[in-house]
Enzyme design. Structure first.
Site, mmCIF file in Angstrom:
data_model
loop_
_atom_site.group_PDB
_atom_site.id
_atom_site.type_symbol
_atom_site.label_atom_id
_atom_site.label_comp_id
_atom_site.label_asym_id
_atom_site.label_seq_id
_atom_site.Cartn_x
_atom_site.Cartn_y
_atom_site.Cartn_z
ATOM 1 N N CYS A 1 3.278 -9.463 -4.412
ATOM 2 C CA CYS A 1 1.953 -9.934 -3.991
ATOM 3 C C CYS A 1 0.860 -8.883 -4.129
ATOM 4 C CB CYS A 1 2.027 -10.445 -2.555
ATOM 5 S SG CYS A 1 3.176 -11.823 -2.385
ATOM 6 N N HIS B 1 -5.198 -7.767 3.457
ATOM 7 C CA HIS B 1 -4.118 -8.565 2.881
ATOM 8 C C HIS B 1 -3.906 -9.799 3.759
ATOM 9 C CE1 HIS B 1 -0.698 -9.333 0.366
ATOM 10 N NE2 HIS B 1 0.170 -9.249 1.361
ATOM 11 N N GLU C 1 -0.680 -4.265 9.497
ATOM 12 C CA GLU C 1 -1.904 -3.920 8.764
ATOM 13 C C GLU C 1 -3.032 -3.563 9.718
ATOM 14 O OE1 GLU C 1 -4.751 -5.589 5.154
ATOM 15 O OE2 GLU C 1 -3.456 -7.006 6.218
ATOM 16 N N LYS D 1 -7.167 -15.554 3.012
ATOM 17 C CA LYS D 1 -5.998 -16.430 2.955
ATOM 18 C C LYS D 1 -6.071 -17.574 3.959
ATOM 19 C CE LYS D 1 -2.887 -12.999 0.919
ATOM 20 N NZ LYS D 1 -3.758 -11.810 0.859
ATOM 21 N N HIS E 1 -1.970 -18.085 0.287
ATOM 22 C CA HIS E 1 -1.466 -16.867 -0.342
ATOM 23 C C HIS E 1 -1.085 -17.185 -1.781
ATOM 24 C CE1 HIS E 1 0.222 -13.101 -1.112
ATOM 25 N NE2 HIS E 1 1.018 -12.938 -0.061
ATOM 26 N N PHE F 1 6.405 -7.542 -1.527
ATOM 27 C CA PHE F 1 7.828 -7.347 -1.274
ATOM 28 C C PHE F 1 8.291 -6.106 -2.055
ATOM 29 C CE2 PHE F 1 9.262 -11.994 -0.272
ATOM 30 C CZ PHE F 1 8.602 -11.917 0.941
#
Length: 406
Positions: A161, A301, A312, A330, A335, A394
């Protein structure tokens, strides 16, 4: 040899619609795009953020529709807008000085599913001869090179991502090193297919609010329970500053910093200490020659997952304090996996241009453990001179980009 790098063109295709204006309008209004998805009927999670009314045949032609997977189609449409926005004509540029770097997290997932069903149900002779060129992720960069006569360096980055943001960082390096004058860069993914959605669902990464999809993606909210999968593409035209100046181009923003790191912690979970993210933030600021107090805005993010948002937010508070206004797109767009970092980079450029920070959609009650200034309810008008945009993937791969006003 180093030079400044500027953004001269933007192109977006998202669940808010085709074109930058449609996406900017939706995120500024804080309007969620998640909805029940007929293609996911019968699954435990049956909703997504899908590009509405996307007619690839009308936009790209019948042959392109038949031979390109959807992730390539989305990337081509976004790139066409970005090149036009930059005022460039591929028929007249020196293609050897034009590179293509695009991020993609999954590739031709739709093609894979469709062709495997044919193989399994009807035998190998029914599988399309176009399976491989439609499936493999690098083909989006290849087709952009063909479409726009770009014969310089051509590649796809894959950092899950963070892929789109990684691509922008790599493109920036090419320009600073004098390898190219122009790079078409960004990200694309079209993985809203049953198998991929099921995989995320089995991991318990997705929101399960099937009764209210529009309210499901809620970054930084106390009631968040997972992300909403989406699709889309964001393409930026980056140029050497001297090249853009020589042709009288409009500079939309300057890319002044790029930081990348690895958590080296876990395959899918973020490092709760945020050490890797902190390194990426500090690296981006160092390249920008900026102090933490100089940052006006962070496009986070912000996936709407319990672990990611908290980790975060904690590192943002530790590195930047509570000064910068934070948002996550998002909540509106879902996403978009490998496209997310590029779409959010484009939104960061628009924030710098417009002095307007979009709200985080569906943020009704901010998690009390999240101690940063998250914009909610309505867009916030303020001067933004320096902004960061965060992307994590990831594997523990982190990217932070720093943009400054043009």
């Amino acid at each position: 040899m180093t030079t400044g790098v500027v953004v001269t063109g933007l192109g977006l295709v998202t669940a808010a619609g085709v074109g930058t204006k449609a996406t900017w309008r939706a995120v500024c209004a804080g309007v969620p795009t998640a909805a029940t998805d007929p293609a996911l009927a019968g699954l435990p999670v049956d909703f997504s953020c899908r590009v509405p009314d996307f007619d690839a045949r009308a936009l790209l032609g019948r042959r392109t529709t038949m031979q390109y997977d959807r992730f390539v189609q989305l990337g081509l449409i976004a790139a066409q807008e970005a090149v036009a926005d930059a005022g460039l004509d591929p028929a007249t540029w020196d293609g050897a000085r034009v590179g293509v770097v695009v991020g993609c997290g999954v590739g031709g997932a739709g093609t894979w599913e469709t062709q495997y069903r044919k193989f399994d149900n009807d035998g190998p002779e029914t599988v399309s001869s176009m399976l491989m060129p439609m499936l493999i992720p690098n083909m989006v960069a290849g087709h952009l090179g063909i479409r726009f006569r770009a014969t310089g360096p051509n590649l796809v980055t894959a950092t899950a991502c963070a892929s789109g943001a990684t691509a922008i960082g790599v493109a920036r390096d090419m320009l600073r090193q004098g390898v190219c004058d122009i790079v078409l860069t960004g990200g694309t993914d079209a993985a809203v297919v049953p198998l991929i959605v099921t995989g995320f669902s089995q991991m318990r990464a997705l929101s399960t609010r099937t009764e209210s999809p529009a309210a499901a993606s809620r970054p930084f909210d106390a009631g968040r329970d997972g992300f909403v999968i989406g699709e889309g593409s964001g393409i930026l035209v980056l140029e050497r500053a001297d090249h853009a100046e020589a042709r009288g181009a409009r500079v939309r923003a300057r890319l002044v910093g790029y930081g990348a790191s690895a958590d080296a912690y876990h395959a899918t979970a973020p490092d709760p200490t945020g050490a890797g993210v902190e390194r990426a933030i500090r690296a981006a600021l160092a390249e920008a020659g900026a102090a933490p107090s100089d940052v006006d805005h962070v496009n986070a993010h912000g996936t709407s997952t319990p672990l990611n948002d908290l980790a975060e937010a904690r590192v943002l508070a530790r590195c930047l304090g509570t000064g910068p206004a934070v948002t996550s797109a998002k909540g509106t767009l879902g996403h978009t996996l490998g496209a997310a970092g590029a779409i959010e980079a484009a939104l960061t450029v628009l924030t710098l241009e417009n002095g307007l920070i979009p709200p985080t959609a569906n943020l009704e009650s901010q998690d009390p453990e999240i101690e940063v200034d998250v914009v909610a309810k309505e867009a916030r008008r303020c001067r933004v001179d320096l902004a960061l945009t965060n992307s994590f993937g990831f594997g523990g791969q982190n990217v932070v980009l720093a943009f400054a006003a043009g």
